[in-house]
Design an enzyme around this catalytic site. Structure first.
Site, short mmCIF file in Angstrom:
data_model
loop_
_atom_site.label_atom_id
_atom_site.label_comp_id
_atom_site.label_asym_id
_atom_site.label_seq_id
_atom_site.Cartn_x
_atom_site.Cartn_y
_atom_site.Cartn_z
N CYS A 33 -31.86 1.12 65.87
CA CYS A 33 -30.61 1.35 65.77
C CYS A 33 -30.29 2.88 66.42
CB CYS A 33 -30.19 1.57 64.08
SG CYS A 33 -30.76 0.14 63.15
N CYS A 82 -40.16 -0.52 63.98
CA CYS A 82 -38.89 -1.44 63.53
C CYS A 82 -38.86 -2.62 64.51
CB CYS A 82 -37.45 -0.54 63.49
SG CYS A 82 -37.66 0.79 62.24
N CYS A 89 -30.17 5.72 64.04
CA CYS A 89 -31.30 5.93 62.85
C CYS A 89 -31.30 7.54 62.51
CB CYS A 89 -32.53 5.32 63.50
SG CYS A 89 -33.69 5.52 62.31
N ARG A 143 -38.47 9.26 41.33
CA ARG A 143 -38.67 8.27 42.39
C ARG A 143 -39.18 8.90 43.80
NH1 ARG A 143 -33.70 9.02 41.31
NH2 ARG A 143 -31.90 8.99 42.58
N ASP A 154 -25.68 10.43 58.81
CA ASP A 154 -26.50 11.75 58.88
C ASP A 154 -26.08 12.60 60.06
OD1 ASP A 154 -27.25 11.02 56.21
OD2 ASP A 154 -29.11 9.87 56.91
N ARG A 206 -37.92 13.58 46.32
CA ARG A 206 -36.97 14.64 46.10
C ARG A 206 -36.21 14.39 44.83
NH1 ARG A 206 -33.32 13.09 50.80
NH2 ARG A 206 -34.49 15.04 51.47
N TYR A 207 -36.18 13.18 44.20
CA TYR A 207 -35.61 13.12 42.94
C TYR A 207 -36.76 13.00 42.08
CZ TYR A 207 -31.50 11.18 45.72
OH TYR A 207 -30.43 11.02 46.55
N LYS A 239 -28.35 12.10 47.63
CA LYS A 239 -27.14 11.04 47.96
C LYS A 239 -25.89 11.63 46.96
CE LYS A 239 -29.88 7.25 49.43
NZ LYS A 239 -31.09 7.70 49.11
N ARG A 246 -34.01 8.47 60.97
CA ARG A 246 -35.35 8.82 61.06
C ARG A 246 -35.55 8.65 62.53
NH1 ARG A 246 -36.17 6.14 56.30
NH2 ARG A 246 -35.40 7.69 54.57
N ASP A 259 -25.33 11.79 52.12
CA ASP A 259 -26.76 12.16 51.98
C ASP A 259 -26.67 13.62 52.49
OD1 ASP A 259 -29.44 12.01 50.94
OD2 ASP A 259 -29.71 10.19 52.09
#
Ligand SMILES: *Cc1c(COP(=O)(O)O)cnc(C)c1O
Ligand code: SF4
Length: 399
Positions: free
Chosen positions: A137, A133, A140, A124, A301, A120-121, A345, A142, A338
């Protein structure tokens, strides 16, 4: 005693699993094998609220439920509003969808040149190396792919990702995430980090992981050797509430630090968990004591079924304002949203600047007092006119 008053670092211990030999308890594969994943696992130990019961039954089709025994011990089983419980045990609210919510709220799939890589950037990439995981959570970002409960069929395939990075010299920073990269074996991590290190233009490698929090047992001396070998490797851990900052986490952070891994923390602002000035202050103080620098505080998000965690952005700004100036500058994270749809972000800051003109900037300090900083450079005239000079450069107007 409140979290802000209690400054002791709490040793979680074996809790409900006293009968388990300590060697098994300390073994991360035992912790993974004995995760609580089903309704009956939870109901062996606690009475669920009707909302939780309905949420657990729904979880299989949304984001799987899974809690390591170590982390389950942190739950206050008598209190439905326990901040750990809210993060880990699904609630019926997950089934309530809202028009603002999206499966891929950050537009990651659109910015994905090869599966598992988000570019995206400019300089990076985010490299999603697993969809699993140690625990899940409920908020989450994702959840569309993590745990694969939604048949998203995400199959991390490093080779394509590595080849993309190799062939794009503008990529100087690689962020390994997922899922949780520390669920990979030491051998796989060693290989992956070695491959990345071998790419000349990759100068910064970091890992986003919640494993130190869910499964501090995973931070073994062998794993630390892998980081030493390929260092510097930076790590962002993910702690949301001071109760998660146990002696076990502190020890894990120490092992990482001593292996040369600089540590940062990312928190998500969550209703009923950490949307409170004092809780957040207690958290960041504990993090500093563990050698962890608070990095980001995220506005949650717009994930599907996440509205019961949503906090007003003005509350987030108020929390930052309650930290900045009032406590150690190192402990203040950057609050970000974000941008939905994939804008990256964006910092959200309390407003300190009251006015800015060609002549001056007028601003408030942490106490709310107003100051001005002149942007002009007026030469001092010949002697006798010194009284033209302002008495003080930083003139306080009122306050
Ligand atoms: C968060 C993120 C990064 C890293 O951003 P930093 O501000 O450098 O920490 C990189 N790529 C993607 C897609 C991200 O979401
Ligand atoms: S550890 Fe991170 S990736 Fe895994 S469920 Fe939690 S927020 Fe999602």
């Amino acid at each position: 005693m409140s979290y802000s008053e209690d400054r002791s670092v709490w040793f979680a211990g074996q809790g409900l699993w006293q009968h388990v030999p300590v060697t098994e308890w300390a073994d991360w594969s035992w912790q993974l094998k004995n995760r609580l994943t089903k309704l009956e696992d939870l109901e062996r130990y606690m009475v669920l609220t009707p909302e939780e019961r309905a949420g657990v039954l729904l979880a299989g089709s949304k984001l799987a439920m899974s809690i390591t025994p170590y982390f389950f011990n942190l739950i206050d089983r008598q209190n439905p509003n326990c901040p750990i419980r809210l993060q880990m045990i699904p609630r019926a609210g997950e089934g309530q969808l809202h028009v603002e919510e999206m499966l891929d709220s950050l537009g990651e799939d659109e910015h994905s040149p090869v599966p598992g890589l988000v570019h995206r950037y400019p300089d990076r990439v985010l490299f999603l190396v697993t969809d699993r995981c140690a625990s899940y959570c409920r908020y989450c970002t994702r959840s569309r792919l993590v745990s694969n409960a939604q048949d998203y069929n995400f199959h991390p395939e490093y080779e394509q990702g590595l080849r993309y990075i190799e062939s794009h010299p503008e990529i100087r920073d690689v962020l390994l995430s997922g899922g949780d990269p520390l669920l990979l074996s030491d051998r796989k991590l060693d290989h992956l980090l070695g491959r990345l290190r071998a790419i000349k233009h990759v100068e910064f490698i970091r890992i986003g992981s919640r494993i130190p929090v869910f499964l501090p047992q995973r931070i073994t001396p062998e794993l630390c050797e892998v980081f030493k070998k390929h260092g510097p490797v930076w790590m962002s851990i993910h702690v949301n509430h001071p109760r998660e900052a146990t002696a076990e986490l502190k020890d894990a952070c120490e092992r990482l630090s001593f292996a040369g891994v600089p540590l940062g923390n990312q928190s998500v602002l969550l209703k009923g968990v950490n949307d409170d000035d004092e809780i957040m202050k207690a958290l960041v103080h504990r993090l500093l004591r563990m050698r962890v620098r608070p990095y980001y505080l995220y506005q949650m998000d717009l994930i599907t079924g996440g509205s019961h965690f949503k906090v007003d952005v003005r509350k987030g700004m108020e929390i930052i304002q309650a930290l900045r100036g009032h406590t150690t500058g190192y402990s203040v994270p950057q609050y970000v949203i974000d941008a939905p749809g994939g804008g990256g972000k964006v910092p959200i800051n309390p407003d300190y600047v009251e006015k800015i003109t060609d002549d001056e900037v007028v601003f408030k300090n942490y106490e709310g007092r107003t100051f001005r900083y002149p942007l002009t450079a007026t030469p001092v005239q010949a002697s006798g006119e010194a009284e033209q000079r302002p008495a003080k450069l930083h003139v306080e107007l009122h306050g």
